[in-house]
Design an enzyme around this catalytic site. Structure first.
Site, PDB file in Angstrom:
ATOM      1  N   LEU A  99       0.833  -1.189   0.000  1.00  0.00           N
ATOM      2  CA  LEU A  99       0.000   0.000   0.000  1.00  0.00           C
ATOM      3  C   LEU A  99       0.877   1.252   0.000  1.00  0.00           C
ATOM      4  CD1 LEU A  99      -2.734  -0.926   2.639  1.00  0.00           C
ATOM      5  CD2 LEU A  99      -3.100  -0.601   0.182  1.00  0.00           C
ATOM      6  N   GLY A 112       2.017   2.574  -2.931  1.00  0.00           N
ATOM      7  CA  GLY A 112       2.427   2.644  -4.324  1.00  0.00           C
ATOM      8  C   GLY A 112       3.756   3.339  -4.560  1.00  0.00           C
ATOM      9  N   VAL A 168      11.435  16.403 -14.918  1.00  0.00           N
ATOM     10  CA  VAL A 168      11.375  16.551 -13.468  1.00  0.00           C
ATOM     11  C   VAL A 168      12.193  15.476 -12.758  1.00  0.00           C
ATOM     12  CG1 VAL A 168       9.850  16.541 -11.469  1.00  0.00           C
ATOM     13  CG2 VAL A 168       9.134  17.690 -13.575  1.00  0.00           C
ATOM     14  N   GLU A 186      19.443  15.382 -22.966  1.00  0.00           N
ATOM     15  CA  GLU A 186      18.052  15.700 -23.262  1.00  0.00           C
ATOM     16  C   GLU A 186      17.841  15.758 -24.775  1.00  0.00           C
ATOM     17  OE1 GLU A 186      14.386  16.397 -23.683  1.00  0.00           O
ATOM     18  OE2 GLU A 186      15.049  16.175 -21.604  1.00  0.00           O
ATOM     19  N   GLY A 199      10.441   9.372 -18.778  1.00  0.00           N
ATOM     20  CA  GLY A 199       8.994   9.343 -18.592  1.00  0.00           C
ATOM     21  C   GLY A 199       8.520   8.052 -17.970  1.00  0.00           C
ATOM     22  N   ALA A 259       1.320  12.911  -7.466  1.00  0.00           N
ATOM     23  CA  ALA A 259       0.517  12.239  -6.444  1.00  0.00           C
ATOM     24  C   ALA A 259      -0.702  13.058  -6.060  1.00  0.00           C
ATOM     25  CB  ALA A 259       1.382  11.965  -5.211  1.00  0.00           C
ATOM     26  N   HIS A 274       6.476  39.687   8.208  1.00  0.00           N
ATOM     27  CA  HIS A 274       7.792  40.161   7.789  1.00  0.00           C
ATOM     28  C   HIS A 274       8.811  39.855   8.887  1.00  0.00           C
ATOM     29  CE1 HIS A 274      10.885  42.696   5.985  1.00  0.00           C
ATOM     30  NE2 HIS A 274      11.106  43.171   7.213  1.00  0.00           N
TER      31      HIS A 274
END
Length: 473
Positions: free
Chosen positions: A39, A41, A191, A211, A276, A325, A452
């Site tokens: 559980l 994932g 990412v 890339e 990906g 997510a 601030h």
């Protein structure tokens, strides 16, 4: 073969799956999750949580190495990668226990097996009954009113450079390394690739990013990508953009890999595949349904995550929108509330934050200027540098290159995008998400009193700038 009856059966116990189960339980429904792994994932075990844990360790090391910039002199700076990994594992295990506790608290049944959707039969007038198969050969049937598919995704690979878990690694493999390589090539400047580049360069690994597009981070604004590239390059990351690899451009031996690029060759110890992710939709019985797919192979859904089979829904990475997510949980809740007529809110992807946990951090929501221009939206853009904020200088120093950019639709006079790079922007973006959810105005943002000194004063200042009332810029 045993048979159980549920209001909802969820295929996949990742973030989207278990959140959907909890929401359905809150609505008084009987719910089951079928999960063949653990559980939580990818996010909990192989993604968000473990990577951010290691990124935090790398951040502490980077700060220690640069402590003299803060007037602090530290000697004998070193690190123990195995201890970093142990800390990561401890965090993951603690959260895993928490998820298991949530399932018990909400009376959600969890089946640890492989689930497949069955077609219509003399016992069921519609497809959707779930067959759960166990390693010992046993199985049982879960009949239901609704099915939610949240089976997630797995790392993609190149056909000529497949992941072997030895030299060519997936992001999963990186998280379980025992020792760090001296050098690594990261294939993909998105990412995932950039987060690992930021982490590994701080840990002393020689990092090269290859890339295929003309620039890294092509899902974000050019100015964000340009600034992040400068920052990572200054720390030692080497970038090779617009490089299309082929079988002929990669050679391997037992100890290294060599990439023949347009201007030079690079040789590295390991390669990280970060090109990906591929949806986990194979062999789950979708051939027994009317579910349709997008050209990219993701499950096709409507605004409420409903497939062409009205009782079957899908959410998370397997539908291929924002593979994040928090996007998956938003989709999952929308799906559950729609199937049970609980006043659902359709998912608006322009209001879901996108975060990159590199150093410096990147966060955005909505459109950037180039995307807006491509949609023929008449825009005005305003930008404020973080170096105008005292707390940002305290955090990052006078060399701070970060900025916040806001994109305004001139015709509608509304905010359609925020882009930020700088300290703690992955936290700041949540204030922007609330602003967008509440249809707030730039004047309301600018007139909201911010403490601030704080980095979030940046948002107040840019709101005032749009209204021609900026104080510090």
């Amino acid at each position: 073969m045993a048979e159980q009856q549920y209001d909802l059966v969820i295929l996949g116990g990742g973030t989207a799956g278990y959140v959907a189960a909890i929401r359905a339980s809150q609505l008084g429904k009987k719910v089951a999750i079928v999960e063949r792994g653990r559980l939580g994932g990818t996010c909990l075990h192989k993604g968000c949580i473990p990577t951010k844990s290691l990124l935090k360790s790398a951040e502490i090391l980077r700060i220690a190495k640069n402590s003299k910039d803060f007037g602090v002199h530290v000697s004998d700076i070193g690190f123990d990668f195995s201890q970093m990994q142990a800390r990561k594992t401890e965090i993951v295990n603690q959260m895993y226990q928490g998820v298991q506790g949530l399932m018990k608290q909400h009376r959600i049944d969890v089946y640890n097996g492989t689930g497949r959707i069955l077609g219509t039969s003399i016992f069921s007038p519609q497809s959707g009954t779930i067959s759960v198969e166990y390693e010992d050969g046993e199985s049982e049937l879960l009949t239901n009113q609704h099915v939610l598919i949240t089976t997630g995704s797995k790392p993609s690979e190149l056909p000529f450079l497949t992941i072997d878990h030895q030299q060519v690694l997936s992001s999963d493999d990186i998280l379980s390394l025992n020792t760090l390589p001296q050098s690594i090539a990261i294939i993909g400047g998105g990412v995932i690739g950039l987060e690992f580049a930021s982490m590994l360069i701080d840990l002393g690994v020689e990092v090269s990013v290859i890339e295929s597009n003309k620039r890294i981070l092509n899902t974000e604004s050019q100015s964000i990508a340009r600034t992040l590239k400068k920052e990572l390059s200054a720390r030692g990351v080497k970038f090779y953009e617009n490089e299309t690899l082929s079988e002929q451009s990669v050679t391997r031996d037992a100890a290294s890999l060599t990439f023949k690029l347009s201007e030079q060759n690079i040789t590295v110890d390991l390669c990280l595949m970060a090109v990906g992710r591929t949806p986990n939709t194979h062999d789950i019985g979708l051939n027994n349904t009317n579910v349709q797919f997008t050209p990219q192979g993701h499950i096709e859904v409507n605004a409420y995550q409903q497939t062409k089979d009205p009782h079957i829904y899908a959410a998370g990475d397997c539908i291929g929108h924002l593979q994040l997510a928090h996007a998956g949980t938003t989709e999952a809740v929308a799906a559950v509330e729609h199937m049970f007529q609980a006043q659902p809110i359709a998912v608006d992807y322009t209001r879901i934050p996108r975060c990159i946990y590199t150093y410096p951090e990147v966060a955005s929501i909505g459109l950037d200027k180039a995307t807006a221009d491509a949609q023929s939206i008449d825009t005005t853009t305003y930008k404020v540098p973080f170096k105008a904020m005292g707390k940002a200088l305290i955090e990052a120093g006078p060399s701070q290159r970060g900025f916040c950019e806001i994109i305004i639709d001139q015709q509608k006079d509304e905010v359609i995008g925020f882009n930020m790079i700088g300290p703690h922007v992955t936290e700041l973006i949540n204030e922007v998400a609330l602003l967008q959810f509440m249809n707030g105005s730039t004047l309301e943002l600018g007139r909201t009193t911010h403490a601030h000194p704080s980095i979030s004063e940046m948002l107040m200042e840019i709101g005032l700038k749009v209204e021609q009332r900026a104080i510090h810029v």
